[in-house]
Enzyme design. Structure first.
Site, PDB file in Angstrom:
ATOM      1  N   HIS A 283      -6.886 -19.328  -6.852  1.00 21.51           N
ATOM      2  CA  HIS A 283      -7.214 -20.257  -7.935  1.00 21.51           C
ATOM      3  C   HIS A 283      -7.199 -19.595  -9.302  1.00 21.51           C
ATOM      4  O   HIS A 283      -7.767 -20.126 -10.253  1.00 21.51           O
ATOM      5  CB  HIS A 283      -8.585 -20.896  -7.683  1.00 21.51           C
ATOM      6  CG  HIS A 283      -8.574 -21.837  -6.522  1.00 21.51           C
ATOM      7  ND1 HIS A 283      -9.722 -22.237  -5.893  1.00 21.51           N
ATOM      8  CD2 HIS A 283      -7.563 -22.461  -5.884  1.00 21.51           C
ATOM      9  CE1 HIS A 283      -9.410 -23.078  -4.904  1.00 21.51           C
ATOM     10  NE2 HIS A 283      -8.097 -23.222  -4.874  1.00 21.51           N
TER      11      HIS A 283
ATOM     12  N   CYS B  82       0.693 -18.686 -20.448  1.00 23.39           N
ATOM     13  CA  CYS B  82       1.332 -19.523 -21.470  1.00 23.39           C
ATOM     14  C   CYS B  82       1.832 -20.821 -20.823  1.00 23.39           C
ATOM     15  O   CYS B  82       2.624 -20.785 -19.866  1.00 23.39           O
ATOM     16  CB  CYS B  82       2.520 -18.792 -22.095  1.00 23.39           C
ATOM     17  SG  CYS B  82       3.379 -19.835 -23.287  1.00 23.39           S
TER      18      CYS B  82
ATOM     19  N   CYS C 211       5.878 -20.892 -21.512  1.00 24.40           N
ATOM     20  CA  CYS C 211       6.909 -19.994 -20.930  1.00 24.40           C
ATOM     21  C   CYS C 211       6.430 -19.286 -19.668  1.00 24.40           C
ATOM     22  O   CYS C 211       7.135 -18.432 -19.129  1.00 24.40           O
ATOM     23  CB  CYS C 211       7.345 -18.963 -21.978  1.00 24.40           C
ATOM     24  SG  CYS C 211       6.130 -17.648 -22.273  1.00 24.40           S
TER      25      CYS C 211
ATOM     26  N   SER D 251     -17.964 -24.217   0.429  1.00 25.68           N
ATOM     27  CA  SER D 251     -18.534 -25.476   0.935  1.00 25.68           C
ATOM     28  C   SER D 251     -17.516 -26.303   1.703  1.00 25.68           C
ATOM     29  O   SER D 251     -17.852 -27.326   2.291  1.00 25.68           O
ATOM     30  CB  SER D 251     -19.073 -26.308  -0.235  1.00 25.68           C
ATOM     31  OG  SER D 251     -17.994 -26.619  -1.116  1.00 25.68           O
TER      32      SER D 251
ATOM     33  N   ASN E  72     -22.301 -18.658   5.943  1.00 21.79           N
ATOM     34  CA  ASN E  72     -22.811 -19.551   4.901  1.00 21.79           C
ATOM     35  C   ASN E  72     -24.314 -19.694   5.087  1.00 21.79           C
ATOM     36  O   ASN E  72     -24.864 -19.303   6.106  1.00 21.79           O
ATOM     37  CB  ASN E  72     -22.113 -20.925   5.030  1.00 21.79           C
ATOM     38  CG  ASN E  72     -22.138 -21.706   3.738  1.00 21.79           C
ATOM     39  OD1 ASN E  72     -23.191 -21.848   3.130  1.00 21.79           O
ATOM     40  ND2 ASN E  72     -20.983 -22.196   3.306  1.00 21.79           N
TER      41      ASN E  72
ATOM     42  N   GLU F  73     -25.573 -22.604   5.227  1.00 22.36           N
ATOM     43  CA  GLU F  73     -25.632 -23.794   6.085  1.00 22.36           C
ATOM     44  C   GLU F  73     -24.193 -24.124   6.465  1.00 22.36           C
ATOM     45  O   GLU F  73     -23.263 -23.699   5.779  1.00 22.36           O
ATOM     46  CB  GLU F  73     -26.232 -24.968   5.289  1.00 22.36           C
ATOM     47  CG  GLU F  73     -25.404 -25.281   4.042  1.00 22.36           C
ATOM     48  CD  GLU F  73     -26.037 -26.304   3.121  1.00 22.36           C
ATOM     49  OE1 GLU F  73     -27.178 -26.711   3.374  1.00 22.36           O
ATOM     50  OE2 GLU F  73     -25.364 -26.678   2.148  1.00 22.36           O
TER      51      GLU F  73
HETATM   52  C1  BV8 Z   1      -3.818 -29.356  -5.118  1.00 22.37           C
HETATM   53  C2  BV8 Z   1     -10.715 -22.887 -10.263  1.00 22.37           C
HETATM   54  C3  BV8 Z   1      -1.760 -30.450  -5.037  1.00 22.37           C
HETATM   55  C4  BV8 Z   1     -11.449 -23.586 -11.331  1.00 22.37           C
HETATM   56  C5  BV8 Z   1     -10.877 -24.468  -8.467  1.00 22.37           C
HETATM   57  C6  BV8 Z   1      -8.256 -36.572  -5.358  1.00 22.37           C
HETATM   58  C7  BV8 Z   1      -7.815 -36.421  -6.656  1.00 22.37           C
HETATM   59  C8  BV8 Z   1      -7.237 -35.237  -7.118  1.00 22.37           C
HETATM   60  C9  BV8 Z   1      -7.096 -34.163  -6.254  1.00 22.37           C
HETATM   61  C10 BV8 Z   1      -7.546 -34.331  -4.967  1.00 22.37           C
HETATM   62  C11 BV8 Z   1      -8.111 -35.506  -4.507  1.00 22.37           C
HETATM   63  N1  BV8 Z   1      -8.445 -35.339  -3.195  1.00 22.37           N
HETATM   64  C12 BV8 Z   1      -8.116 -34.083  -2.823  1.00 22.37           C
HETATM   65  C13 BV8 Z   1      -7.547 -33.485  -3.875  1.00 22.37           C
HETATM   66  C14 BV8 Z   1      -7.040 -32.148  -3.928  1.00 22.37           C
HETATM   67  C15 BV8 Z   1      -8.033 -31.291  -4.699  1.00 22.37           C
HETATM   68  C16 BV8 Z   1      -9.351 -31.308  -3.973  1.00 22.37           C
HETATM   69  O1  BV8 Z   1      -9.464 -30.739  -2.917  1.00 22.37           O
HETATM   70  N2  BV8 Z   1     -10.344 -31.992  -4.582  1.00 22.37           N
HETATM   71  C17 BV8 Z   1     -11.656 -32.058  -3.964  1.00 22.37           C
HETATM   72  C18 BV8 Z   1     -12.727 -32.070  -5.051  1.00 22.37           C
HETATM   73  C19 BV8 Z   1     -11.715 -33.335  -3.114  1.00 22.37           C
HETATM   74  N3  BV8 Z   1      -7.451 -29.988  -4.699  1.00 22.37           N
HETATM   75  C20 BV8 Z   1      -6.633 -29.639  -5.694  1.00 22.37           C
HETATM   76  O2  BV8 Z   1      -6.407 -30.333  -6.665  1.00 22.37           O
HETATM   77  C21 BV8 Z   1      -5.923 -28.313  -5.508  1.00 22.37           C
HETATM   78  N4  BV8 Z   1      -4.538 -28.495  -5.789  1.00 22.37           N
HETATM   79  O3  BV8 Z   1      -4.220 -30.037  -4.207  1.00 22.37           O
HETATM   80  O4  BV8 Z   1      -2.543 -29.410  -5.585  1.00 22.37           O
HETATM   81  C22 BV8 Z   1      -0.394 -30.242  -5.504  1.00 22.37           C
HETATM   82  C23 BV8 Z   1       0.611 -30.454  -4.593  1.00 22.37           C
HETATM   83  C24 BV8 Z   1       1.908 -30.287  -5.007  1.00 22.37           C
HETATM   84  C25 BV8 Z   1       2.174 -29.914  -6.320  1.00 22.37           C
HETATM   85  C26 BV8 Z   1       1.138 -29.703  -7.232  1.00 22.37           C
HETATM   86  C27 BV8 Z   1      -0.148 -29.875  -6.825  1.00 22.37           C
HETATM   87  C28 BV8 Z   1      -6.411 -27.265  -6.499  1.00 22.37           C
HETATM   88  C29 BV8 Z   1      -7.858 -26.957  -6.257  1.00 22.37           C
HETATM   89  C30 BV8 Z   1      -8.259 -25.776  -7.106  1.00 22.37           C
HETATM   90  C31 BV8 Z   1      -9.233 -26.236  -8.181  1.00 22.37           C
HETATM   91  N5  BV8 Z   1      -9.771 -25.046  -8.834  1.00 22.37           N
HETATM   92  N6  BV8 Z   1     -11.289 -23.335  -9.025  1.00 22.37           N
HETATM   93  C32 BV8 Z   1     -12.739 -22.890 -11.591  1.00 22.37           C
HETATM   94  O5  BV8 Z   1     -13.108 -21.961 -10.850  1.00 22.37           O
HETATM   95  O6  BV8 Z   1     -13.375 -23.319 -12.571  1.00 22.37           O
HETATM   96  S1  BV8 Z   1     -11.817 -25.110  -7.227  1.00 22.37           S
HETATM   97  C33 BV8 Z   1     -13.395 -24.463  -7.285  1.00 22.37           C
HETATM   98  O7  BV8 Z   1     -14.222 -25.236  -6.408  1.00 22.37           O
HETATM   99  C34 BV8 Z   1     -13.489 -23.094  -6.683  1.00 22.37           C
HETATM  100  O8  BV8 Z   1     -12.409 -22.276  -6.979  1.00 22.37           O
HETATM  101  C35 BV8 Z   1     -13.566 -23.348  -5.224  1.00 22.37           C
HETATM  102  O9  BV8 Z   1     -12.303 -23.298  -4.646  1.00 22.37           O
HETATM  103  C36 BV8 Z   1     -13.964 -24.770  -5.128  1.00 22.37           C
HETATM  104  C37 BV8 Z   1     -15.078 -24.980  -4.171  1.00 22.37           C
HETATM  105  O10 BV8 Z   1     -16.079 -24.170  -4.544  1.00 22.37           O
HETATM  106  P1  BV8 Z   1     -16.758 -23.205  -3.450  1.00 22.37           P
HETATM  107  O11 BV8 Z   1     -16.185 -21.866  -3.644  1.00 22.37           O
HETATM  108  O12 BV8 Z   1     -16.696 -23.786  -2.079  1.00 22.37           O
HETATM  109  O13 BV8 Z   1     -18.198 -23.271  -4.029  1.00 22.37           O
HETATM  110  P2  BV8 Z   1     -19.293 -24.384  -3.757  1.00 22.37           P
HETATM  111  O14 BV8 Z   1     -20.317 -24.293  -4.839  1.00 22.37           O
HETATM  112  O15 BV8 Z   1     -18.649 -25.696  -3.488  1.00 22.37           O
HETATM  113  O16 BV8 Z   1     -19.943 -23.885  -2.397  1.00 22.37           O
HETATM  114  C38 BV8 Z   1     -20.613 -22.646  -2.375  1.00 22.37           C
HETATM  115  C39 BV8 Z   1     -20.926 -22.394  -0.919  1.00 22.37           C
HETATM  116  O17 BV8 Z   1     -21.538 -21.102  -0.805  1.00 22.37           O
HETATM  117  C40 BV8 Z   1     -21.914 -23.398  -0.353  1.00 22.37           C
HETATM  118  O18 BV8 Z   1     -21.449 -23.826   0.918  1.00 22.37           O
HETATM  119  C41 BV8 Z   1     -23.212 -22.594  -0.213  1.00 22.37           C
HETATM  120  O19 BV8 Z   1     -23.976 -23.013   0.915  1.00 22.37           O
HETATM  121  C42 BV8 Z   1     -22.679 -21.198  -0.001  1.00 22.37           C
HETATM  122  N7  BV8 Z   1     -23.590 -20.131  -0.454  1.00 22.37           N
HETATM  123  C43 BV8 Z   1     -24.373 -20.123  -1.564  1.00 22.37           C
HETATM  124  N8  BV8 Z   1     -25.025 -18.936  -1.634  1.00 22.37           N
HETATM  125  C44 BV8 Z   1     -24.618 -18.195  -0.577  1.00 22.37           C
HETATM  126  C45 BV8 Z   1     -23.700 -18.949   0.176  1.00 22.37           C
HETATM  127  N9  BV8 Z   1     -23.132 -18.488   1.307  1.00 22.37           N
HETATM  128  C46 BV8 Z   1     -23.471 -17.253   1.704  1.00 22.37           C
HETATM  129  N10 BV8 Z   1     -24.334 -16.458   1.034  1.00 22.37           N
HETATM  130  C47 BV8 Z   1     -24.925 -16.900  -0.102  1.00 22.37           C
HETATM  131  N11 BV8 Z   1     -25.804 -16.106  -0.743  1.00 22.37           N
END
Ligand code: BV8
Length: 230
Positions: free
Chosen positions: A106, A114, A117, A174, A198, A200
């Site tokens: 990501h 850019c 380009c 998550s 995780n 959970e």
């Molecule tokens: C794509 C960079 C297609 C940004 C990120 C409807 C509309 C539009 C899109 C979609 C849609 N439905 C599905 C999609 C696809 C979409 C998607 O999945 N959306 C979701 C919301 C439904 N995905 C995309 O758009 C991806 N691209 O599909 O492209 C395509 C095809 C052809 C041509 C062109 C395009 C791109 C997704 C990437 C987005 N960018 N990050 C930034 O960082 O600001 S995503 C961002 O959230 C993170 O990078 C990460 O990947 C994501 C999830 O976050 P997590 O890492 O899981 O963190 P989270 O807080 O959720 O969870 C933390 C976990 O840790 C918890 O479970 C917790 O219990 C645990 N935890 C906490 N503490 C601890 C722990 N575990 C262990 N120890 C601890 N101490």
């Protein structure tokens, strides 16, 4: 030779003080995804988006890797087989911990891109909308981050790794975001053992053969030591 493929998410950096996305008070609670992590949001209000990443870049710069990052770096350097580390995180804590091969699917806070380009260069600590590209001189610099609706990096290589993994481990994610959340299904289809670390079970927790509940700083060192003990 045994091959271990590891996917990490924001949870592995939580104990280093970097906010996760979906915890209460997390990053997405302070901002709407569509405002700060989509190309449309960037086009609508580039300053809001650039400042969102400036704040996270500053926080990540000051953050230190934790025992979870260090355990994975130790696994990469001491494991007799192959270790592939894929992260959804845009911080550099895996690198700070000593991991050498990290696939940032990501993007990275430390990178600028850019929009005209495709040139990439090290991001300044503070980016501003309209910063010029050092290659084409257009005012089209953006954070080198993969936003929602954009294609994550290295997908072909990642799927090749998932096809030949003996073990697939997912840490601190998550399971909300695709395609990363689909990696466990791909690894299982190819016969890999699957394990989730995780606090959970994640949204795809049911697809893992094994789940280790607890903070990654505790569960990962135990797992790595068991792998290195052979
Ligand atoms: C794509 C960079 C297609 C940004 C990120 C409807 C509309 C539009 C899109 C979609 C849609 N439905 C599905 C999609 C696809 C979409 C998607 O999945 N959306 C979701 C919301 C439904 N995905 C995309 O758009 C991806 N691209 O599909 O492209 C395509 C095809 C052809 C041509 C062109 C395009 C791109 C997704 C990437 C987005 N960018 N990050 C930034 O960082 O600001 S995503 C961002 O959230 C993170 O990078 C990460 O990947 C994501 C999830 O976050 P997590 O890492 O899981 O963190 P989270 O807080 O959720 O969870 C933390 C976990 O840790 C918890 O479970 C917790 O219990 C645990 N935890 C906490 N503490 C601890 C722990 N575990 C262990 N120890 C601890 N101490």
């Amino acid at each position: 030779m045994q091959k271990i493929v590891i996917l990490t998410g924001a949870g592995i950096s939580a104990e280093s003080g970097l906010g996760t996305f979906r915890a209460e008070g997390g990053l997405w609670a302070q901002h709407k995804i569509e405002d700060v992590a989509t190309p449309e949001g960037f086009a609508r209000n580039p300053k809001l988006v650039v400042d969102f990443y400036n704040a996270r870049r500053a926080q990540a710069t000051d953050a230190a890797p934790n025992a979870g990052h260090l355990a994975l770096a130790k696994l990469e350097s001491e494991f007799a087989g192959e270790v592939i580390l894929i992260t959804q995180n845009v911080d550099d804590l895996h690198e700070k911990a000593g991991s050498e091969k990290v696939m940032h699917m990501h993007g990275v806070l430390a990178g600028a891109l850019c929009a005209m380009c495709d040139h990439r260069w090290p991001a300044p600590l503070v980016m501003a909308p309209g910063d010029r590209c050092p290659h084409c001189d257009q005012p089209s610099a953006r954070p080198d981050i993969v936003w929602f609706g954009e294609m994550p990096y290295d997908m072909d290589e990642i799927f090749d790794h998932l096809a030949s993994a003996d073990i697939f481990a997912s840490v601190g994610t998550s399971g909300n975001v695709y395609p990363a959340a689909g990696f466990v299904a791909e690894a299982r289809r190819n016969g890999a053992d699957t394990i989730e670390f995780n606090l959970e079970p994640s949204m795809v927790g049911g697809q893992f053969k094994d789940i280790r509940i607890g903070p990654a700083t505790q569960t990962l060192p135990v797992w790595v030591d068991s792998l290195l003990a052979g």
